[in-house]
Design an enzyme around this catalytic site. Structure first.
Site, short mmCIF file in Angstrom:
data_model
loop_
_atom_site.label_atom_id
_atom_site.label_comp_id
_atom_site.label_asym_id
_atom_site.label_seq_id
_atom_site.Cartn_x
_atom_site.Cartn_y
_atom_site.Cartn_z
N GLU A 1 16.82 30.37 30.67
CA GLU A 1 15.36 30.25 30.53
C GLU A 1 14.71 31.57 30.12
OE1 GLU A 1 12.94 28.91 34.02
OE2 GLU A 1 12.68 27.12 32.79
N LYS B 1 7.28 17.85 30.10
CA LYS B 1 6.40 17.45 31.22
C LYS B 1 5.26 16.56 30.72
CE LYS B 1 7.38 21.72 33.72
NZ LYS B 1 6.83 22.99 34.28
N HIS C 1 42.88 25.34 34.72
CA HIS C 1 43.54 24.07 34.36
C HIS C 1 42.58 23.12 33.66
CE1 HIS C 1 46.96 25.26 36.92
NE2 HIS C 1 46.01 25.84 37.64
O1 LIG Z 1 7.54 27.15 41.08
P1 LIG Z 1 7.06 26.04 40.20
O2 LIG Z 1 5.73 26.31 39.58
O3 LIG Z 1 7.10 24.72 40.91
O4 LIG Z 1 8.09 25.93 38.96
C1 LIG Z 1 9.38 25.54 39.21
C2 LIG Z 1 10.20 25.68 37.91
O5 LIG Z 1 9.70 24.76 36.97
C3 LIG Z 1 9.22 25.24 35.72
O6 LIG Z 1 9.11 24.13 34.87
C4 LIG Z 1 10.12 26.28 35.07
O7 LIG Z 1 11.10 25.68 34.25
C5 LIG Z 1 10.85 27.17 36.05
O8 LIG Z 1 10.86 28.49 35.55
C6 LIG Z 1 10.20 27.13 37.42
O9 LIG Z 1 10.94 27.93 38.31
#
Ligand SMILES: O=P(O)(O)OC[C@H]1O[C@H](O)[C@H](O)[C@@H](O)[C@@H]1O
Length: 385
Positions: free
Chosen positions: A250, A376, A271
Protein backbone atom coordinates in the site's frame (compact mmCIF):
# COMPACT_ATOMS: atom_id res chain seq x y z
CA UNK A 1 18.63 -8.02 19.49
CA UNK A 2 18.34 -7.98 15.68
CA UNK A 3 20.85 -8.53 12.89
CA UNK A 4 20.64 -7.71 9.17
CA UNK A 5 22.95 -9.65 6.86
CA UNK A 6 23.39 -8.80 3.19
CA UNK A 7 26.66 -10.61 2.41
CA UNK A 8 24.97 -12.60 -0.36
CA UNK A 9 24.08 -9.35 -2.15
CA UNK A 10 27.76 -8.35 -1.98
CA UNK A 11 28.74 -11.83 -3.20
CA UNK A 12 26.47 -11.57 -6.25
CA UNK A 13 27.89 -8.11 -6.94
CA UNK A 14 25.06 -7.21 -9.34
CA UNK A 15 24.27 -3.80 -7.86
CA UNK A 16 26.50 -0.98 -6.68
CA UNK A 17 25.25 -0.22 -3.19
CA UNK A 18 27.66 2.69 -2.86
CA UNK A 19 24.62 4.76 -3.61
CA UNK A 20 24.73 8.50 -2.80
CA UNK A 21 21.80 8.37 -0.40
CA UNK A 22 22.54 11.42 1.81
CA UNK A 23 20.17 13.82 0.01
CA UNK A 24 17.30 11.31 0.26
CA UNK A 25 18.17 10.48 3.86
CA UNK A 26 18.20 14.15 4.97
CA UNK A 27 14.90 14.74 3.16
CA UNK A 28 13.45 11.69 4.95
CA UNK A 29 14.74 12.86 8.36
CA UNK A 30 13.17 16.24 7.70
CA UNK A 31 9.86 14.62 6.73
CA UNK A 32 9.91 12.53 9.92
CA UNK A 33 10.56 15.68 11.93
CA UNK A 34 7.89 17.86 10.33
CA UNK A 35 5.20 16.02 8.38
CA UNK A 36 5.06 12.27 9.10
CA UNK A 37 4.74 11.33 12.75
CA UNK A 38 5.51 7.61 13.08
CA UNK A 39 9.06 8.28 14.33
CA UNK A 40 7.94 10.91 16.86
CA UNK A 41 5.33 8.41 18.11
CA UNK A 42 7.97 6.12 19.62
CA UNK A 43 9.21 8.95 21.85
CA UNK A 44 5.77 9.73 23.31
CA UNK A 45 4.97 8.94 26.97
CA UNK A 46 3.24 5.60 26.46
CA UNK A 47 1.71 5.48 29.95
CA UNK A 48 -1.32 7.23 28.46
CA UNK A 49 -2.04 4.01 26.54
CA UNK A 50 -2.11 1.87 29.70
CA UNK A 51 -5.87 2.04 30.30
CA UNK A 52 -6.78 -1.37 31.71
CA UNK A 53 -6.09 -5.07 31.40
CA UNK A 54 -8.85 -7.59 30.77
CA UNK A 55 -9.09 -11.36 30.60
CA UNK A 56 -10.97 -11.18 27.27
CA UNK A 57 -10.19 -8.44 24.76
CA UNK A 58 -12.03 -7.91 21.49
CA UNK A 59 -10.34 -5.80 18.82
CA UNK A 60 -12.44 -4.62 15.87
CA UNK A 61 -10.53 -3.02 12.99
CA UNK A 62 -9.08 -3.39 9.50
CA UNK A 63 -5.69 -2.95 7.85
CA UNK A 64 -3.30 -0.75 9.76
CA UNK A 65 -5.81 -0.50 12.61
CA UNK A 66 -5.45 -4.16 13.53
CA UNK A 67 -2.62 -5.95 11.67
CA UNK A 68 0.13 -4.64 13.93
CA UNK A 69 -1.74 -5.66 17.06
CA UNK A 70 -2.32 -9.13 15.62
CA UNK A 71 1.39 -9.35 14.68
CA UNK A 72 2.60 -8.78 18.23
CA UNK A 73 -0.16 -10.80 19.92
CA UNK A 74 0.21 -13.95 17.82
CA UNK A 75 4.02 -13.76 17.92
CA UNK A 76 4.01 -13.81 21.73
CA UNK A 77 0.90 -15.94 22.40
CA UNK A 78 1.65 -19.20 24.12
CA UNK A 79 4.98 -18.01 25.54
CA UNK A 80 4.08 -14.77 27.31
CA UNK A 81 1.20 -14.76 29.82
CA UNK A 82 -1.24 -12.99 27.51
CA UNK A 83 -4.96 -12.48 27.93
CA UNK A 84 -7.49 -13.79 25.41
CA UNK A 85 -7.75 -11.81 22.17
CA UNK A 86 -10.56 -11.95 19.62
CA UNK A 87 -9.80 -10.09 16.39
CA UNK A 88 -12.70 -9.08 14.16
CA UNK A 89 -10.74 -8.14 11.06
CA UNK A 90 -12.88 -9.32 8.20
CA UNK A 91 -16.52 -9.83 7.12
CA UNK A 92 -16.30 -13.61 6.63
CA UNK A 93 -19.53 -14.76 8.33
CA UNK A 94 -18.08 -18.15 9.32
CA UNK A 95 -15.18 -16.46 11.13
CA UNK A 96 -17.24 -13.68 12.75
CA UNK A 97 -20.16 -15.87 13.92
CA UNK A 98 -17.65 -18.29 15.46
CA UNK A 99 -15.99 -15.45 17.42
CA UNK A 100 -19.33 -14.01 18.55
CA UNK A 101 -20.38 -17.43 19.83
CA UNK A 102 -17.08 -17.69 21.72
CA UNK A 103 -17.45 -14.33 23.48
CA UNK A 104 -21.21 -13.84 23.91
CA UNK A 105 -21.14 -15.27 27.45
CA UNK A 106 -18.08 -13.27 28.50
CA UNK A 107 -17.95 -9.58 29.29
CA UNK A 108 -14.95 -8.56 27.19
CA UNK A 109 -13.18 -5.24 26.89
CA UNK A 110 -13.97 -4.15 23.34
CA UNK A 111 -11.67 -1.93 21.26
CA UNK A 112 -13.14 -0.33 18.15
CA UNK A 113 -10.18 0.94 16.10
CA UNK A 114 -10.54 3.04 12.99
CA UNK A 115 -8.61 6.19 12.15
CA UNK A 116 -11.24 7.42 9.65
CA UNK A 117 -14.15 6.12 11.74
CA UNK A 118 -15.91 5.19 8.50
CA UNK A 119 -14.51 1.78 7.52
CA UNK A 120 -17.39 -0.47 6.41
CA UNK A 121 -16.11 -3.71 7.93
CA UNK A 122 -15.28 -2.10 11.26
CA UNK A 123 -18.72 -0.47 11.51
CA UNK A 124 -20.48 -3.71 10.49
CA UNK A 125 -18.54 -5.77 13.05
CA UNK A 126 -19.15 -3.13 15.72
CA UNK A 127 -22.90 -3.23 14.96
CA UNK A 128 -22.81 -7.01 15.40
CA UNK A 129 -20.88 -6.91 18.67
CA UNK A 130 -23.11 -4.09 19.97
CA UNK A 131 -26.14 -6.30 19.39
CA UNK A 132 -24.74 -9.67 20.51
CA UNK A 133 -22.19 -8.99 23.27
CA UNK A 134 -22.15 -7.10 26.59
CA UNK A 135 -18.87 -5.39 27.38
CA UNK A 136 -16.95 -2.17 28.01
CA UNK A 137 -15.87 -0.13 25.01
CA UNK A 138 -12.78 1.87 24.13
CA UNK A 139 -12.91 3.68 20.79
CA UNK A 140 -9.67 4.58 19.05
CA UNK A 141 -10.73 6.86 16.24
CA UNK A 142 -10.39 10.35 14.82
CA UNK A 143 -13.73 10.91 13.15
CA UNK A 144 -16.59 9.64 11.05
CA UNK A 145 -19.56 7.57 12.14
CA UNK A 146 -17.61 5.79 14.88
CA UNK A 147 -16.53 8.97 16.64
CA UNK A 148 -20.13 10.20 16.57
CA UNK A 149 -21.29 6.85 18.02
CA UNK A 150 -18.64 6.91 20.76
CA UNK A 151 -19.53 10.47 21.75
CA UNK A 152 -23.26 9.71 21.73
CA UNK A 153 -22.79 6.63 23.91
CA UNK A 154 -20.23 8.31 26.17
CA UNK A 155 -17.55 5.72 25.50
CA UNK A 156 -13.86 6.26 26.29
CA UNK A 157 -12.19 7.75 23.20
CA UNK A 158 -8.50 7.77 22.23
CA UNK A 159 -7.16 9.56 19.17
CA UNK A 160 -4.43 8.75 16.66
CA UNK A 161 -1.96 11.48 15.65
CA UNK A 162 -3.32 12.71 12.29
CA UNK A 163 0.17 12.61 10.76
CA UNK A 164 0.65 8.90 11.49
CA UNK A 165 -0.75 6.85 8.59
CA UNK A 166 -2.77 3.77 9.62
CA UNK A 167 -0.26 1.15 8.48
CA UNK A 168 2.48 2.98 10.41
CA UNK A 169 0.43 3.34 13.61
CA UNK A 170 1.30 0.26 15.71
CA UNK A 171 3.30 2.44 18.16
CA UNK A 172 0.31 4.74 18.84
CA UNK A 173 -2.90 4.00 20.78
CA UNK A 174 -3.90 1.78 17.83
CA UNK A 175 -1.53 -0.99 18.85
CA UNK A 176 -0.27 -0.07 22.30
CA UNK A 177 -3.60 0.31 24.11
CA UNK A 178 -5.06 -3.09 23.12
CA UNK A 179 -1.66 -4.80 23.52
CA UNK A 180 -1.38 -3.40 27.06
CA UNK A 181 -4.88 -4.77 27.81
CA UNK A 182 -3.68 -8.13 26.49
CA UNK A 183 -0.75 -8.03 28.96
CA UNK A 184 1.99 -7.36 26.41
CA UNK A 185 4.91 -5.39 27.85
CA UNK A 186 4.56 -2.33 25.61
CA UNK A 187 7.56 -0.62 27.25
CA UNK A 188 9.82 -3.41 25.96
CA UNK A 189 8.16 -3.19 22.52
CA UNK A 190 8.95 0.53 22.32
CA UNK A 191 12.48 -0.06 23.63
CA UNK A 192 13.02 -2.31 20.63
CA UNK A 193 11.87 0.44 18.29
CA UNK A 194 14.21 2.91 20.02
CA UNK A 195 17.08 0.46 19.59
CA UNK A 196 16.33 0.39 15.85
CA UNK A 197 16.10 4.20 15.83
CA UNK A 198 19.74 4.36 16.99
CA UNK A 199 20.67 2.10 14.07
CA UNK A 200 18.67 4.38 11.75
CA UNK A 201 20.78 7.35 12.93
CA UNK A 202 23.98 5.38 12.30
CA UNK A 203 26.38 7.47 10.23
CA UNK A 204 28.06 4.33 8.89
CA UNK A 205 25.77 3.58 5.96
CA UNK A 206 26.77 -0.10 5.87
CA UNK A 207 25.39 -0.57 9.40
CA UNK A 208 22.16 1.34 8.76
CA UNK A 209 19.84 -1.66 8.28
CA UNK A 210 16.64 0.10 7.09
CA UNK A 211 18.51 2.38 4.69
CA UNK A 212 20.70 -0.27 3.14
CA UNK A 213 17.84 -2.75 2.80
CA UNK A 214 15.78 0.00 1.13
CA UNK A 215 18.59 0.72 -1.33
CA UNK A 216 19.14 -2.98 -2.08
CA UNK A 217 15.44 -3.46 -2.89
CA UNK A 218 15.31 -0.20 -4.85
CA UNK A 219 18.37 -0.99 -6.99
CA UNK A 220 17.19 -4.55 -7.63
CA UNK A 221 13.71 -3.32 -8.57
CA UNK A 222 15.41 -1.08 -11.16
CA UNK A 223 16.79 -4.33 -12.62
CA UNK A 224 13.28 -5.84 -12.85
CA UNK A 225 13.42 -7.66 -9.51
CA UNK A 226 10.05 -6.35 -8.32
CA UNK A 227 8.75 -9.13 -6.09
CA UNK A 228 9.87 -9.03 -2.46
CA UNK A 229 9.56 -12.47 -0.87
CA UNK A 230 9.49 -12.56 2.92
CA UNK A 231 10.45 -16.13 3.83
CA UNK A 232 10.01 -16.56 7.55
CA UNK A 233 11.47 -19.63 9.26
CA UNK A 234 9.43 -18.73 12.35
CA UNK A 235 5.75 -19.63 12.04
CA UNK A 236 4.74 -17.40 14.97
CA UNK A 237 5.68 -14.43 12.73
CA UNK A 238 3.02 -15.32 10.15
CA UNK A 239 0.98 -12.22 11.05
CA UNK A 240 4.08 -10.05 10.72
CA UNK A 241 3.96 -11.10 7.08
CA UNK A 242 0.38 -9.86 6.80
CA UNK A 243 1.43 -6.51 8.31
CA UNK A 244 4.48 -6.31 6.00
CA UNK A 245 2.26 -7.09 2.99
CA UNK A 246 0.05 -4.05 3.61
CA UNK A 247 2.96 -1.77 4.49
CA UNK A 248 4.95 -2.57 1.33
CA UNK A 249 2.02 -3.01 -1.07
CA UNK A 250 0.00 0.00 0.00
CA UNK A 251 2.95 2.37 0.54
CA UNK A 252 4.75 1.90 -2.80
CA UNK A 253 2.02 0.63 -5.16
CA UNK A 254 1.34 3.94 -6.91
CA UNK A 255 1.73 5.72 -10.28
CA UNK A 256 2.40 2.42 -12.05
CA UNK A 257 5.26 1.66 -9.64
CA UNK A 258 5.52 -0.73 -6.72
CA UNK A 259 7.06 -3.90 -5.38
CA UNK A 260 4.85 -6.95 -4.88
CA UNK A 261 5.11 -8.61 -1.45
CA UNK A 262 5.00 -12.41 -1.45
CA UNK A 263 4.89 -14.35 1.83
CA UNK A 264 6.57 -17.71 2.38
CA UNK A 265 7.03 -19.92 5.42
CA UNK A 266 10.20 -22.00 5.70
CA UNK A 267 10.88 -24.88 5.69
CA UNK A 268 7.42 -25.71 4.21
CA UNK A 269 7.73 -23.49 1.12
CA UNK A 270 10.93 -25.25 0.11
CA UNK A 271 8.43 -27.84 -1.07
CA UNK A 272 6.09 -25.45 -2.85
CA UNK A 273 7.65 -22.20 -4.06
CA UNK A 274 11.40 -22.83 -3.97
CA UNK A 275 11.27 -24.31 -7.49
CA UNK A 276 9.85 -20.98 -8.69
CA UNK A 277 12.40 -18.95 -6.70
CA UNK A 278 15.29 -21.08 -7.95
CA UNK A 279 14.37 -21.67 -11.57
CA UNK A 280 11.50 -19.40 -12.45
CA UNK A 281 11.62 -15.78 -13.58
CA UNK A 282 14.50 -13.93 -11.92
CA UNK A 283 12.16 -11.21 -10.64
CA UNK A 284 12.34 -11.94 -6.89
CA UNK A 285 14.50 -10.92 -3.96
CA UNK A 286 14.22 -13.09 -0.86
CA UNK A 287 14.36 -11.82 2.72
CA UNK A 288 14.91 -14.63 5.18
CA UNK A 289 13.47 -14.02 8.64
CA UNK A 290 15.05 -16.23 11.31
CA UNK A 291 15.79 -16.40 15.04
CA UNK A 292 18.97 -17.24 16.92
CA UNK A 293 16.92 -19.07 19.52
CA UNK A 294 13.55 -20.82 19.24
CA UNK A 295 11.48 -20.68 22.42
CA UNK A 296 10.99 -24.42 22.38
CA UNK A 297 13.14 -27.27 21.12
CA UNK A 298 13.23 -31.07 21.02
CA UNK A 299 15.67 -33.80 20.01
CA UNK A 300 14.97 -36.08 17.06
CA UNK A 301 16.76 -38.95 15.33
CA UNK A 302 17.41 -38.84 11.56
CA UNK A 303 19.63 -41.31 9.71
CA UNK A 304 20.92 -42.68 13.03
CA UNK A 305 22.03 -39.22 14.10
CA UNK A 306 20.43 -37.13 16.89
CA UNK A 307 19.57 -33.52 16.14
CA UNK A 308 17.73 -30.72 17.83
CA UNK A 309 14.75 -29.72 15.66
CA UNK A 310 16.07 -26.13 15.72
CA UNK A 311 19.32 -27.40 14.17
CA UNK A 312 17.43 -29.06 11.34
CA UNK A 313 15.36 -26.01 10.42
CA UNK A 314 18.49 -23.84 10.58
CA UNK A 315 20.33 -26.24 8.24
CA UNK A 316 17.34 -26.02 5.90
CA UNK A 317 17.36 -22.23 5.93
CA UNK A 318 21.12 -22.08 5.33
CA UNK A 319 20.91 -24.64 2.53
CA UNK A 320 18.09 -22.70 0.87
CA UNK A 321 20.09 -19.49 1.17
CA UNK A 322 23.17 -21.16 -0.33
CA UNK A 323 21.20 -22.76 -3.19
CA UNK A 324 19.52 -19.45 -4.05
CA UNK A 325 22.83 -17.60 -3.99
CA UNK A 326 24.41 -20.29 -6.21
CA UNK A 327 21.56 -19.60 -8.62
CA UNK A 328 22.10 -15.84 -8.45
CA UNK A 329 18.81 -15.21 -6.65
CA UNK A 330 19.39 -12.12 -4.46
CA UNK A 331 18.70 -12.67 -0.78
CA UNK A 332 19.17 -10.94 2.56
CA UNK A 333 18.59 -12.18 6.10
CA UNK A 334 17.10 -10.68 9.25
CA UNK A 335 17.84 -12.60 12.44
CA UNK A 336 16.05 -11.86 15.70
CA UNK A 337 17.69 -12.91 18.96
CA UNK A 338 14.33 -14.56 19.68
CA UNK A 339 10.62 -13.74 19.36
CA UNK A 340 10.21 -11.25 22.20
CA UNK A 341 8.84 -7.71 22.55
CA UNK A 342 12.11 -5.85 21.97
CA UNK A 343 12.89 -7.77 18.78
CA UNK A 344 9.35 -7.31 17.46
CA UNK A 345 9.50 -3.58 18.13
CA UNK A 346 12.85 -3.32 16.33
CA UNK A 347 11.60 -5.37 13.35
CA UNK A 348 8.34 -3.46 12.89
CA UNK A 349 10.06 -0.09 13.14
CA UNK A 350 12.90 -1.18 10.82
CA UNK A 351 10.36 -1.87 8.08
CA UNK A 352 8.48 1.40 8.63
CA UNK A 353 11.77 3.26 8.18
CA UNK A 354 12.83 1.11 5.22
CA UNK A 355 9.59 1.50 3.30
CA UNK A 356 9.16 5.15 4.20
CA UNK A 357 12.70 5.76 2.89
CA UNK A 358 11.87 3.82 -0.29
CA UNK A 359 9.10 6.36 -0.80
CA UNK A 360 11.83 9.03 -0.87
CA UNK A 361 13.90 7.01 -3.34
CA UNK A 362 10.87 6.62 -5.66
CA UNK A 363 9.74 10.19 -4.96
CA UNK A 364 6.22 9.01 -4.17
CA UNK A 365 3.90 9.55 -1.21
CA UNK A 366 4.32 6.36 0.87
CA UNK A 367 1.65 7.46 3.34
CA UNK A 368 -1.66 7.64 1.49
CA UNK A 369 -3.80 5.09 -0.37
CA UNK A 370 -6.10 6.99 -2.75
CA UNK A 371 -6.74 4.02 -5.04
CA UNK A 372 -8.61 2.03 -2.38
CA UNK A 373 -11.47 4.55 -2.36
CA UNK A 374 -12.98 3.47 -5.71
CA UNK A 375 -13.86 -0.01 -4.44
CA UNK A 376 -15.51 1.49 -1.37
CA UNK A 377 -17.68 3.77 -3.51
CA UNK A 378 -18.73 0.90 -5.80
CA UNK A 379 -19.47 -1.38 -2.85
CA UNK A 380 -21.63 1.23 -1.13
CA UNK A 381 -23.60 1.85 -4.37
CA UNK A 382 -24.24 -1.91 -4.66
CA UNK A 383 -25.22 -2.31 -1.01
CA UNK A 384 -27.54 0.69 -0.88
CA UNK A 385 -29.33 0.05 -4.23
O1 LIG B 1 -8.18 2.90 10.33
P1 LIG B 1 -9.23 2.98 9.27
O2 LIG B 1 -9.58 4.38 8.90
O3 LIG B 1 -10.44 2.17 9.64
O4 LIG B 1 -8.62 2.33 7.93
C1 LIG B 1 -8.34 0.98 7.94
C2 LIG B 1 -7.60 0.64 6.62
O5 LIG B 1 -8.50 0.84 5.55
C3 LIG B 1 -8.15 1.75 4.52
O6 LIG B 1 -9.01 1.51 3.44
C4 LIG B 1 -6.71 1.61 4.04
O7 LIG B 1 -6.60 0.67 2.99
C5 LIG B 1 -5.73 1.19 5.11
O8 LIG B 1 -4.53 1.91 4.94
C6 LIG B 1 -6.30 1.43 6.49
O9 LIG B 1 -5.38 0.97 7.46
Amino acid sequence: MINFNYENILKLNEIDIKFDYKEYYNRFLNKLENTVGFRKAIFEDINKYKIEKAEDVVVIGMGGSILGTETVYYALKGYNKLNNAYFLDNTDPEKIVKIINEIKDKEPLIYVVSKSGNTLETIVNYNLIKKEVKGDYIFITNGGKLLEEAKEKGYYIMNIPENVPGRYSIFTAVGLAPLYSLNVNIDRLINGAKYMDKIFLEEDFYKNYPIINAIIHYLYEKRGVDIAVLMSYVESLYHFGEWFKQLLGESLGKEGKGITPLLSIGAKDQHSLLQLYMDGKKDKIITFLTVEKYRDDIEVEYNNKIFKLSEIIKYEQLATEKALTNNKVPNVKITLEEVKEECLGALLYMYMLQIGFMGELYNINAYNQPAVEEEKRICLEMMMK
